[in-house]
Design a protein around this motif. Structure first.
Motif, short mmCIF file in Angstrom:
data_model
loop_
_atom_site.label_atom_id
_atom_site.label_comp_id
_atom_site.label_asym_id
_atom_site.label_seq_id
_atom_site.Cartn_x
_atom_site.Cartn_y
_atom_site.Cartn_z
N PRO A 169 0.83 -1.20 0.00
CA PRO A 169 0.00 0.00 0.00
C PRO A 169 0.87 1.26 0.00
CG PRO A 169 -0.05 -1.07 2.13
CD PRO A 169 0.68 -2.00 1.22
N ALA A 170 0.32 2.33 -0.41
CA ALA A 170 1.07 3.57 -0.55
C ALA A 170 1.62 4.02 0.80
CB ALA A 170 0.18 4.66 -1.14
N ILE A 171 2.86 4.42 0.80
CA ILE A 171 3.51 4.83 2.05
C ILE A 171 3.83 6.31 1.96
CG2 ILE A 171 5.42 4.41 3.61
CD1 ILE A 171 5.82 1.75 2.32
N GLN A 172 3.54 7.04 3.02
CA GLN A 172 3.91 8.44 3.04
C GLN A 172 5.38 8.55 3.39
OE1 GLN A 172 1.40 10.77 5.46
NE2 GLN A 172 -0.28 10.66 3.98
N THR A 173 6.06 9.41 2.68
CA THR A 173 7.51 9.41 2.81
C THR A 173 8.07 10.63 3.51
OG1 THR A 173 7.57 10.36 0.61
CG2 THR A 173 7.92 7.99 0.80
N SER A 174 7.24 11.53 3.92
CA SER A 174 7.84 12.77 4.43
C SER A 174 8.53 12.58 5.77
CB SER A 174 6.76 13.85 4.54
OG SER A 174 5.86 13.52 5.56
N GLU A 175 8.07 11.64 6.56
CA GLU A 175 8.74 11.45 7.83
C GLU A 175 10.11 10.84 7.65
OE1 GLU A 175 7.51 12.62 10.59
OE2 GLU A 175 5.79 13.29 9.43
N MET A 176 10.24 10.04 6.59
CA MET A 176 11.53 9.38 6.40
C MET A 176 12.61 10.41 6.12
SD MET A 176 10.25 6.21 4.15
CE MET A 176 8.84 5.26 4.69
N ILE A 177 12.24 11.43 5.39
CA ILE A 177 13.28 12.38 5.04
C ILE A 177 13.70 13.16 6.26
CG2 ILE A 177 11.78 14.30 4.38
CD1 ILE A 177 13.71 14.90 2.18
N LYS A 178 12.79 13.40 7.14
CA LYS A 178 13.20 14.14 8.33
C LYS A 178 14.14 13.30 9.18
CE LYS A 178 8.71 16.17 8.24
NZ LYS A 178 7.37 15.92 8.76
N LEU A 179 13.80 12.05 9.30
CA LEU A 179 14.68 11.18 10.09
C LEU A 179 16.04 11.06 9.43
CD1 LEU A 179 14.99 9.42 12.51
CD2 LEU A 179 14.08 7.51 11.23
N SER A 180 16.04 10.96 8.12
CA SER A 180 17.35 10.82 7.48
C SER A 180 18.15 12.11 7.59
CB SER A 180 17.18 10.39 6.02
OG SER A 180 16.31 11.26 5.36
N LEU A 181 17.51 13.24 7.62
CA LEU A 181 18.25 14.48 7.84
C LEU A 181 18.89 14.47 9.21
CD1 LEU A 181 19.08 17.36 7.05
CD2 LEU A 181 16.99 18.15 8.14
N VAL A 182 18.11 14.02 10.18
CA VAL A 182 18.64 13.95 11.54
C VAL A 182 19.86 13.04 11.58
CG1 VAL A 182 18.13 13.04 13.81
CG2 VAL A 182 16.51 14.53 12.70
N ILE A 183 19.72 11.88 10.96
CA ILE A 183 20.84 10.94 10.98
C ILE A 183 22.05 11.55 10.30
CG2 ILE A 183 21.63 8.70 10.14
CD1 ILE A 183 18.75 7.73 10.41
N PHE A 184 21.80 12.17 9.18
CA PHE A 184 22.90 12.71 8.40
C PHE A 184 23.62 13.79 9.18
CE2 PHE A 184 25.37 13.78 4.83
CZ PHE A 184 25.45 15.16 4.77
N LEU A 185 22.88 14.72 9.73
CA LEU A 185 23.51 15.80 10.45
C LEU A 185 24.24 15.29 11.69
CD1 LEU A 185 21.03 18.79 10.18
CD2 LEU A 185 23.29 18.54 9.18
N ALA A 186 23.65 14.33 12.36
CA ALA A 186 24.31 13.79 13.55
C ALA A 186 25.65 13.17 13.14
CB ALA A 186 23.41 12.75 14.20
N TRP A 187 25.63 12.42 12.08
CA TRP A 187 26.88 11.79 11.60
C TRP A 187 27.88 12.85 11.19
CZ3 TRP A 187 28.72 12.18 6.53
CH2 TRP A 187 29.80 11.35 6.22
N PHE A 188 27.40 13.85 10.48
CA PHE A 188 28.30 14.86 9.94
C PHE A 188 28.98 15.65 11.06
CE2 PHE A 188 29.96 17.51 6.69
CZ PHE A 188 29.96 18.80 7.18
N ILE A 189 28.20 16.07 11.99
CA ILE A 189 28.76 16.86 13.08
C ILE A 189 29.70 16.02 13.91
CG2 ILE A 189 28.22 18.17 15.15
CD1 ILE A 189 25.61 18.98 13.81
N ASP A 190 29.31 14.75 14.09
CA ASP A 190 30.18 13.87 14.84
C ASP A 190 31.54 13.75 14.15
OD1 ASP A 190 30.36 10.30 15.27
OD2 ASP A 190 31.19 11.90 16.53
#
Lengths: 461, 744
Positions: A170-191
């Motif tokens: 079934p269709a999945i909404q994707t907007s939450e995924m991008i927010k989580l991936s931004l969080v992950i990315f920034l956490a990794w980057f700053i680390d």
């Protein structure tokens, strides 16, 4: 008092979970009974069938509890009951609004996948490390999905493309995924790069020490592409949240206040530019409507696009939604109209966007404030875990802060829109609203929190 | 800043923002709460303000469109969520009742045969004053609208909290200044005419009566097409046109010679004339009909056929209504003076200075264009005698007299004497006591008053004379052009040693004021000053409304007599010979009466013929509780001639139903002497009576539980001191209540 225990029992958590299970069961039964009573039927025969979903919810919560127990840690016994209670309120309200099918949908499409993911992280906390090492691919996927949604996504009734349909699923909404991936990315980057960013200031203007621009490129790139994708998806609430997350992560991640100030200013400027563009552009009329509706929900001014009348008045469009929401809030009073005895059906999108208004009408302002307090508690606990982590674990700390901010912004933006503190956006309230993908991501985040919490070597609870 | 500190900051921010949200919830409910629910509870306003509906400028305008069917369509265009939540909310609110000055019930919430909640109006002649309300079906008007929030209780803090907790709310009751006796007399006096009568207290401005014909019946407004049929069946016939219009306050009539009072006031107050001024009318015109004088101005001729004398002083000019004198005053007076005084008295007032009346009223108009009045002498002269472009209402003309009677200060007419909350707290009506000071000098007022008396004694209003009272006023015959008869006006006052009243009579197209309106004034003056606030039926039996149908037979069959004389006093009375008439007792187990009811006497409390009562299913427990906390006897024991107990309850103490039952009578018992009384039938053969009440808090047909508050004790009826008279009735007569009451 801290007592090292050979077999940690997580007693407090268990007791609280019993309490929340009772609430779920009782609420469910009340809704089922009220539905029968309102039509004049005897409520008792409908009750047994109404026991299954809340029992499933309790089972899932207890499952996570047992998973934590097998990890032999006593820490962080509050998060799970709070989340369980919020889930209970949400499930009961969705049952009230959408009936049994709506509740089952919530369970199967959001609750179960989310619980599975969460238990995966709880049972295997190494997965957090796995996430850190695979940040770039994960972020790439997180970015690709919204872009794919913007191009190939399923168009819903408001004209936005919010969901992606992959094959038979079934269709999945994707907007939450991008927010989580931004969080992950920034956490990794700053680390990884944080010290270098702060240490080596390339541009010196008197007392100002600015970092080299190249260090900000990845983040800005990410945000820009995400923003474009989201704009194309007409999901402006997500843009707002994305910007806020960016600023919050930078604020938390860097010692030097200046960076975050710059980031904040830059973001605000970007938002303003976006707004100006939006108001002068043909496409995002939704923003104009919503802004006007926010300013005066009862205005009957006609919406004009580039000077051309559209024949739609604000009071019929987004203004109508807010009006109904406000009527519901006022009608609820302190103790609510009673589960099943209010009229929340008139609120458009009651089960997802305006679920808080439905709760306020049927359960009253008292429960509404309690829910807000529950969110405060949840966020405080998450931040507390971040606080108590050893200094070196930058990624985990930032990850948690980001997750906390993610949940907070969702709550604030949605409830704020419902209460007419800010314009409406298309966000949903975590754990309460009906929405499979969002719930799944939120539960995944809770799993991550509990996984990271296991590293704490401090007092239980 | 360390990471820890930053995390703390974030935490504080989060907590703060979420608390802001909580405050916002409270804001919506407490601060904006009443604004958002009454929006749906005042359907006319709601329909007017809702998008898509046409803007209506005032409820009366909405009423007109209502009659044409537009209003109802508007109400039905309210969104369903608003209607649904409003109905839910309204069903938890018991609307407050409306009482007249002496405490008799005028409007209350009740149930009809089908169990629907309805508003009942016991005094339909007050249709325009009280208005009507009926949820969302047909809108809301009159005092019901002005005091909507009060009657729903929503202006009280405790009701707001109750609303938050979804507890049932009881609205506050309002007590009007209306005197039912005078109101009935006014309505009777209007029979056969079209017009309006206003009666006000001369000192305070309290409105004692306001009657209009034609009128509608507020009890029937909910019937499907009552209003539409009423208007349609009338067509264009002038005698039944505009039944919804409150002519007394919203009518627009040429005042005729009654306006000379205002001309007189403005001329006297600015010193242009004095009582010594003499008018010389010049040469009369000879005419086959007689001699009459004229006044010429700017080519226009104003005839003055009201007197024969060639010279009259000011007083006689006024008394005889000499057009020529007043036309001259209007012509020669500086226009600003006339405009100023007219504005003070309500004519073409600036918007900001409009009178704060509690009902809708139409402001009076001096002229269509005040500039033209300044320049056009003829218009001014004609205005000064009450024609021209003048338009006014009877209420406004009455206010002029109020200013004259109160040394130049004009009390604002008000309808609501006090407001009583369910807890007992009473507050004054909000408009009561408001006065506009300095409308004219006290000396002027004194002179004008004397002249008004002269109108009756020496002038055109001889038929307004009443023996034993001082009366004064001004007649008016307002020409309306064409072949129609002129409007007949009389605006005047009457006083005795204790009290004064202002009475304005307007009869449309009825002829000469001095012939037609003045006698009506005299009749009303007699009633108004004779009644002194006493209950309606006692003084003038011919003022009773349509004859009561014969009383519903109770267990035995009494023969109805037209003059009920059963007396109730707390003292000894001449013993009445009882005639025992044992009848078959359908209630086994009920004791036989100790005092039998006299079948030759009518008991007006035996059940109200106009009360719709379903007695099925309601059965008393058979055990009784004391109806009051005061359980000591105050002198009247159970004996022949006094078949009940007198309890020493002071005025205003709560009276409770002694047992579960149905109220089969609640109201004024008239000449029977019980005063305000309530009779409850308990379904098991017992009935209980509670008499001499000061307030009735229930209504006919209400099902009451044992212990429910049904009223407040008092001193009404044939009673020499405050007490509660309590009877226990069984088939055929009465038993001593002490037999069934628990020991105190």
């Amino acid at each position: 008092m801290y007592r090292a225990s050979q077999r940690p029992s997580r007693q407090s958590e268990a007791l609280l979970l019993v309490f929340t299970s009772l609430i779920a069961i009782l609420g469910y039964l009340m809704v089922a009974a009220a539905a029968q009573l309102r039509q004049g039927f005897d409520p008792l025969p409908a009750l047994p069938a109404a026991l299954l979903p809340p029992l499933l919810l309790s089972a899932g919560a207890f499952g996570l509890h047992i998973a934590m127990r097998t990890r032999r840690v006593e820490v962080e016994q509050i998060v799970l009951p709070v989340v369980s209670l919020l889930l209970a309120f949400g499930l009961v309200t969705i049952f009230r609004l959408r009936g049994a099918e709506g509740a089952w949908q919530q369970i199967t499409r959001g609750l179960l996948p989310g619980l599975i993911l969460a238990s995966a992280f709880i049972l295997r906390p190494q997965l957090v490390e796995f996430v850190r090492r695979w940040t770039l691919p994960i972020s790439a996927i997180g970015l690709m999905l919204p872009i794919a949604t913007a191009i190939f996504g399923v168009v819903d009734e408001t004209g936005a493309r919010l969901a992606l349909k992959l094959g038979p699923l079934p269709a999945i909404q994707t907007s939450e995924m991008i927010k989580l991936s931004l969080v992950i990315f920034l956490a990794w980057f700053i680390d990884r790069e944080g010290e270098q960013v702060e240490g080596r200031a390339r541009i010196v203007l008197g007392r100002l020490r600015l970092p080299a621009v190249r260090y900000f490129i990845p983040g800005i790139l990410f945000v820009s592409m995400a923003t474009l994708a989201l704009v194309q998806m007409s999901d402006f609430g997500a843009v707002l949240i994305l910007g806020f997350l960016f600023a919050a992560m930078l604020y938390a991640g860097f010692e030097t206040r200046l960076f975050t100030t710059i980031a904040g200013i830059g973001l605000i400027l970007a938002l303003l530019v976006a707004l100006v563009l939006a108001f002068s552009w043909d496409i995002p009329t939704v923003i104009q409507h919503r802004f006007a509706a926010f300013l005066d929900p009862w205005s009957i001014a006609e919406i004009q696009v580039n000077g051309r009348p559209t024949g739609i008045t604000i009071a019929e469009g987004p203004g109508y939604q807010i009006q109904q929401s406000i009527y519901a809030i006022v009608a609820g009073g302190l103790a609510g109209a009673g589960l099943g005895f209010g009229s929340p059906d008139y609120i458009p999108l009651a089960a997802s966007d305006f679920i808080f208004a439905a709760i306020l009408e049927e359960l009253g302002a008292a429960v509404g404030i309690v829910i807000l307090v529950l969110f405060i508690i949840l966020l405080m606990r998450i931040l507390r875990v971040a606080l108590l982590l050893p200094r070196g674990q930058v990624f985990e700390r930032l990850l948690l802060i980001g997750i906390g901010m993610h949940l907070f912004t969702q709550v604030f933006v949605m409830v704020g829109g419902t209460l007419n503190i800010m314009p409406l956006t298309g966000v949903t309230v975590p754990f309460l609203s009906q929405g499979g993908a969002a719930l799944m991501i939120n539960l995944l985040e809770i799993g991550i929190v509990l996984a990271v919490a296991q590293r704490l070597e401090t007092r239980p609870i | 800043m360390t990471l820890e500190k930053r995390i703390w900051n974030i935490g504080h921010l989060v907590a703060f923002l979420l608390l802001v949200l909580s405050v916002r919830i409270v804001y919506w409910q407490m601060v904006r709460g009443t604004e958002l629910t009454p929006l749906a509870l005042n359907p006319v306003t709601a329909a007017a303000n809702y998008p898509g509906s046409s803007q209506t400028e005032s409820p009366s305008a909405a009423l007109e469109s209502l009659a044409g069917g537009n209003g109802i369509a508007n109400l039905q265009s309210l969104p369903q969520p608003v209607i649904q939540r409003t109905m839910d909310l309204l069903s938890t609110i018991t609307r407050g009742s409306i009482y007249d000055y002496s405490g008799r019930l005028l409007a209350y919430d009740g149930e009809n045969e089908n169990g629907d909640r309805l508003r009942f109006y016991t005094e339909p002649s007050l249709a325009h004053v009280i208005g009507y309300t009926s949820g969302l079906r047909t809108g809301i008007t009159g005092l019901e609208q002005t005091y909507n929030n009060v009657l729903l209780g929503l202006n009280r803090l405790d009701a707001r909290f109750a609303q938050l907790l979804h507890q049932p709310i009881t609205g506050s009751d309002i007590f009007l200044t209306i005197d039912s006796q005078i109101q009935r007399a006014a309505e009777k006096a209007l029979q056969g005419h079209t017009g309006a009568i206003v009666v006000m207290d001369g000192q305070s401005g309290a409105v004692l009566a306001m009657a209009n014909t034609p009128r509608f019946d507020p009890n029937q407004v909910l019937s499907e097409s009552y209003l539409a049929d009423l208007i349609e069946s009338c067509g264009d016939a002038p005698e039944c046109r505009a039944p919804l219009l409150n002519r007394a306050a919203q009518g627009a009539y040429a005042p005729g010679s009654t306006w000379k009072t205002i001309t007189l006031i403005s001329a006297l107050d600015t010193g242009q004339v004095s009582p010594a001024t003499v008018f010389d009318f010049g040469q009369p015109v000879n005419d086959p009909n007689g001699i009459y004088y004229v006044y010429e101005v700017d080519g226009g001729i104003i005839p003055d056929p009201n007197h024969r004398e060639a010279r009259l002083n000011l007083e006689l000019s006024y008394a005889k209504s000499a057009n020529a004198a007043f036309a001259r005053l209007g012509d020669e007076m500086p226009p600003d003076v006339l405009i100023d005084y007219a504005a003070r008295l309500g004519f073409s007032q600036p918007q900001a200075e409009r009178f704060p009346l509690e009902i809708d009223y139409k402001p009076s108009i001096l002229a269509n264009d005040l500039n033209s009045l300044t320049e056009n002498n003829l218009l001014r002269a004609v205005t000064a005698i009450g024609q021209g472009e003048l338009l006014t209402s009877p209420l406004n003309m009455g206010m002029v007299i109020l200013a004259v009677l109160n040394e130049g200060n004009m009390p604002i007419p008000y309808f609501v004497e006090s407001i009583r909350e369910p807890g007992g707290r009473t507050s004054n009506g909000p408009v009561r006591g408001q006065v506009i000071g300095g409308v004219m000098k006290p000396e002027t007022a004194e002179v004008v008053r004397e002249m008004m008396v002269a109108v009756v004694e020496k002038g055109s209003a001889g038929r307004a004379r009443v023996a034993g009272l001082t009366t004064g006023g001004k007649t008016g015959t307002a020409q309306v052009g064409g072949s129609q008869l002129p409007h007949a006006w009389f605006t005047g006052f009457a006083e005795n040693n204790e009290r004064s009243v202002v009475i304005v009579v307007l009869l449309e197209n009825a002829g000469e004021g001095s012939q037609v309106a003045a006698p009506v004034f005299a009749e009303l003056a007699k009633v108004a000053l004779g009644s002194l606030g006493q209950p309606v039926e006692e003084l003038l039996p011919e003022l009773l409304p349509t004859a009561r149908p014969p009383e519903e037979p109770s267990i035995e069959t009494p023969t109805p007599t037209p003059a009920p004389t059963l007396e109730e006093t707390p003292e000894e009375t001449p013993p009445v010979e009882p005639t025992p008439t044992p009848t078959e007792n359908p209630f086994p187990g009920i004791p036989t009466p100790e005092i039998y009811r006299d079948p030759s006497k009518v008991d007006l409390t035996a059940g109200s013929a106009s009360c719709v009562v379903t007695r099925e299913g309601v059965e008393g427990t058979g055990t009784f509780i004391w109806p009051s906390q005061y359980q000591a006897l105050s002198g009247g024991d159970f004996k022949i001639g006094h078949p009940g107990l007198d309890l020493n309850a002071p005025t205003g103490s709560a009276v409770y139903a002694a047992d579960t039952g149905v109220v089969i009578f609640a109201g004024w018992t008239g000449g029977v002497g019980y005063g305000n009384a309530i009779l409850i039938d308990h379904g098991n053969g017992y009935q209980t009576l509670y008499a001499h009440l000061s307030q009735i808090s229930t209504h006919c047909g209400a099902k009451v539980d044992q212990g429910k508050l049904i009223g407040l004790s008092g001193n009404t009826g044939n009673s020499t001191g405050p007490h509660l008279h309590f009877e226990v009735r069984v088939p055929g007569g009465y038993i001593n209540p002490l037999r069934v009451l628990p020991t105190p």
